[in-house]
Motif scaffolding. Structure first.
Motif, PDB file in Angstrom:
ATOM      1  N   GLY A 152       0.807  -1.212   0.000  1.00  0.00           N
ATOM      2  CA  GLY A 152       0.000   0.000   0.000  1.00  0.00           C
ATOM      3  C   GLY A 152       0.839   1.260   0.000  1.00  0.00           C
ATOM      4  N   ALA A 153       0.169   2.387   0.092  1.00  0.00           N
ATOM      5  CA  ALA A 153       0.804   3.695   0.187  1.00  0.00           C
ATOM      6  C   ALA A 153       0.115   4.491   1.282  1.00  0.00           C
ATOM      7  CB  ALA A 153       0.716   4.440  -1.147  1.00  0.00           C
ATOM      8  N   ARG A 154       0.875   5.339   1.943  1.00  0.00           N
ATOM      9  CA  ARG A 154       0.269   6.112   3.028  1.00  0.00           C
ATOM     10  C   ARG A 154      -0.802   7.045   2.475  1.00  0.00           C
ATOM     11  NH1 ARG A 154       4.434   7.211   5.523  1.00  0.00           N
ATOM     12  NH2 ARG A 154       4.141   5.749   7.220  1.00  0.00           N
ATOM     13  N   ARG A 155      -1.927   7.087   3.142  1.00  0.00           N
ATOM     14  CA  ARG A 155      -3.026   7.946   2.721  1.00  0.00           C
ATOM     15  C   ARG A 155      -2.603   9.410   2.830  1.00  0.00           C
ATOM     16  NH1 ARG A 155      -8.251   5.354   3.179  1.00  0.00           N
ATOM     17  NH2 ARG A 155      -9.176   7.318   3.833  1.00  0.00           N
ATOM     18  N   THR A 200      -7.408  -1.321  17.459  1.00  0.00           N
ATOM     19  CA  THR A 200      -7.115  -2.713  17.121  1.00  0.00           C
ATOM     20  C   THR A 200      -6.809  -2.790  15.622  1.00  0.00           C
ATOM     21  OG1 THR A 200      -9.456  -3.193  16.743  1.00  0.00           O
ATOM     22  CG2 THR A 200      -8.563  -3.704  18.946  1.00  0.00           C
ATOM     23  N   PHE A 201      -6.296  -3.943  15.185  1.00  0.00           N
ATOM     24  CA  PHE A 201      -6.096  -4.172  13.758  1.00  0.00           C
ATOM     25  C   PHE A 201      -6.372  -5.636  13.467  1.00  0.00           C
ATOM     26  CE2 PHE A 201      -2.025  -5.513  15.467  1.00  0.00           C
ATOM     27  CZ  PHE A 201      -1.674  -6.614  14.678  1.00  0.00           C
ATOM     28  N   ILE A 202      -6.588  -5.960  12.194  1.00  0.00           N
ATOM     29  CA  ILE A 202      -6.727  -7.349  11.790  1.00  0.00           C
ATOM     30  C   ILE A 202      -5.569  -7.705  10.864  1.00  0.00           C
ATOM     31  CG2 ILE A 202      -9.223  -7.383  12.065  1.00  0.00           C
ATOM     32  CD1 ILE A 202      -9.449  -7.236   9.004  1.00  0.00           C
ATOM     33  N   SER A 203      -5.193  -8.981  10.860  1.00  0.00           N
ATOM     34  CA  SER A 203      -4.000  -9.405  10.126  1.00  0.00           C
ATOM     35  C   SER A 203      -4.307  -9.907   8.726  1.00  0.00           C
ATOM     36  CB  SER A 203      -3.254 -10.482  10.913  1.00  0.00           C
ATOM     37  OG  SER A 203      -4.103 -11.582  11.200  1.00  0.00           O
ATOM     38  N   ALA A 204      -5.553  -9.754   8.260  1.00  0.00           N
ATOM     39  CA  ALA A 204      -5.854 -10.090   6.876  1.00  0.00           C
ATOM     40  C   ALA A 204      -4.994  -9.258   5.937  1.00  0.00           C
ATOM     41  CB  ALA A 204      -7.332  -9.861   6.586  1.00  0.00           C
ATOM     42  N   TRP A 205      -4.630  -8.048   6.373  1.00  0.00           N
ATOM     43  CA  TRP A 205      -3.655  -7.223   5.667  1.00  0.00           C
ATOM     44  C   TRP A 205      -2.391  -7.161   6.505  1.00  0.00           C
ATOM     45  CZ3 TRP A 205      -8.815  -6.313   5.393  1.00  0.00           C
ATOM     46  CH2 TRP A 205      -9.374  -6.114   4.118  1.00  0.00           C
ATOM     47  N   GLY A 206      -1.254  -7.377   5.866  1.00  0.00           N
ATOM     48  CA  GLY A 206       0.023  -7.315   6.570  1.00  0.00           C
ATOM     49  C   GLY A 206       0.510  -5.884   6.732  1.00  0.00           C
ATOM     50  N   PRO A 207       1.720  -5.706   7.246  1.00  0.00           N
ATOM     51  CA  PRO A 207       2.262  -4.361   7.464  1.00  0.00           C
ATOM     52  C   PRO A 207       2.260  -3.498   6.207  1.00  0.00           C
ATOM     53  CG  PRO A 207       3.636  -6.011   8.529  1.00  0.00           C
ATOM     54  CD  PRO A 207       2.633  -6.754   7.706  1.00  0.00           C
ATOM     55  N   ASN A 208       1.849  -2.257   6.358  1.00  0.00           N
ATOM     56  CA  ASN A 208       1.899  -1.237   5.304  1.00  0.00           C
ATOM     57  C   ASN A 208       1.181  -1.674   4.022  1.00  0.00           C
ATOM     58  OD1 ASN A 208       3.443   0.110   7.165  1.00  0.00           O
ATOM     59  ND2 ASN A 208       5.355  -0.013   6.035  1.00  0.00           N
ATOM     60  N   ALA A 209      -0.007  -2.252   4.183  1.00  0.00           N
ATOM     61  CA  ALA A 209      -0.803  -2.650   3.022  1.00  0.00           C
ATOM     62  C   ALA A 209      -2.080  -1.820   2.923  1.00  0.00           C
ATOM     63  CB  ALA A 209      -1.135  -4.137   3.079  1.00  0.00           C
ATOM     64  N   ASP A 210      -2.977  -1.943   3.904  1.00  0.00           N
ATOM     65  CA  ASP A 210      -4.221  -1.185   3.885  1.00  0.00           C
ATOM     66  C   ASP A 210      -4.604  -0.858   5.321  1.00  0.00           C
ATOM     67  OD1 ASP A 210      -6.320   0.149   2.773  1.00  0.00           O
ATOM     68  OD2 ASP A 210      -7.333  -1.609   1.951  1.00  0.00           O
TER      69      ASP A 210
END
Length: 342
Positions: free
Chosen positions: A229-232, A282-292
């Motif tokens: 991903g890219a930073r918003r 919180t976060f979910i791991s369906a997306w890895g680091p720096n993806a979405d």
């Protein structure tokens, strides 16, 4: 008879720099500064990264102290009474519940957990150890609807809801032996229950429990990827430190059958967002680091830092293998992996 001879004085006229010499000196200084600046910036980032790691260490130790006191880890949030008809929400977060264990007892005592958190001073209380010094995004309350931001989010695992399904496709194929029970790949923090140490059968030292989430958020990365991903740059997706807004900014724990209004008492918007775009810590791991934005992210170059169930802290590359990432973020999938921390 001696004749005096006048003493000859040397020429006292001083010679100045020529324009060419001055330009050469300036050019040399510029080159030296150019060579030195990256080293200075790297040293500053190393110091910021160390400070960030200390923040995560505090959080890890606080979670252990909370467990020692109450016999469980804290839930991701205290939503409040639920089920239709819609009722007043509470929306207190796990960050609030560990405050007594990070020398923030006065802030904890100033908050009434039997009332909705919205409208109480804690919502905009900016606590230093909940912010990463490398984060160059949103710091002013005027930019975040007067909601204090945290850079550290608890891991919910692959999915938001234990009753949800991820299908029979990847990521389980990454492991070589597909997992069929969604509960096997859940994280330490869930929306409708608490965890005990005995629930973490993969081992506390092998289970990631808290990771960085920057105040702008990433976007564009496909699900089940890392570093894509890219930073918003427009509207951020940030984590509220002391107010839980629910999945996608929704009002409450709908996946668990609990339905409440928004933290400020207004009905849930049709698009799901409340106070564009606050998200629970919180976060979910369906997306890895720096993806979405549902996954973790950081302003540290090339990766992020995370705390583990045993209180240790490590740096993870944004190019970490996704299968390894998924194993790290579940509490009982039964798989081993080579430690990617550095």
């Amino acid at each position: 008879m001696y004749r005096s001879v006048p003493f000859s004085q040397p020429n006292s006229k001083k010679r100045g720099f020529t324009l060419v010499e001055l330009l050469v000196v300036i050019a040399i200084i510029g080159v030296l500064v150019g060579l030195l600046l990256p080293a200075v910036q790297a040293a500053r980032e190393a110091a910021r990264r160390m400070s960030c790691g200390n923040n995560l260490k505090q959080l890890g130790l606080a979670l252990h102290n909370y467990h020692d006191t109450f016999g469980t880890f804290p839930p991701s949030a205290i939503w409040g009474p639920g089920d239709p008809p819609y009722t007043l929400p509470y929306h207190h977060t796990w960050n609030e519940m560990i405050l007594p264990f990070v020398e923030q007892q006065p802030l904890y005592d100033s908050t009434n957990r039997l009332l909705p958190v919205w409208g109480q001073p804690i919502v905009e209380a900016q606590v230093a150890f909940l912010r990463c010094p490398s984060d160059g995004g949103r710091w002013e309350l005027s930019e975040t609807h007067n909601i204090a931001v945290t850079n550290y989010a608890g891991c919910e695992g692959y999915h938001w809801w234990e009753t949800g399904t991820a299908g029979n496709s990847a990521p389980w194929n990454t492991f070589g032996d597909p997992i069929t029970k969604n509960a096997d790949i859940m994280g330490l923090f869930t929306s409708n229950r608490t965890r005990r140490m005995s629930d973490v059968t993969d081992g506390l030292s092998n289970t990631l429990v808290v990771a960085e989430t920057d105040s702008m958020g990433f976007g564009g990365g496909p699900i089940r990827t890392v570093g894509t991903g890219a930073r918003r740059t427009g509207t951020p997706v940030f984590r509220g430190a002391f107010v839980a807004a629910g999945v996608n900014g929704w009002a409450g724990n709908e996946g668990g059958g609990q339905r409440v209004v928004n933290p400020d008492g207004t009905p849930k918007a049709s698009n799901g967002w409340w106070k564009n775009h606050v998200y629970p810590p919180t976060f979910i791991s369906a997306w890895g680091p720096n993806a979405d934005w549902p996954g973790p992210s950081s302003y540290h170059p090339s990766g992020l830092q995370a705390a583990y169930g045993d209180g240790s802290v490590g740096f993870l590359s944004e190019t970490i293998d996704y299968g390894t990432w998924l194993k790290m973020t579940s509490i009982k999938d039964g798989h081993t992996y080579n430690d990617p921390r550095n």
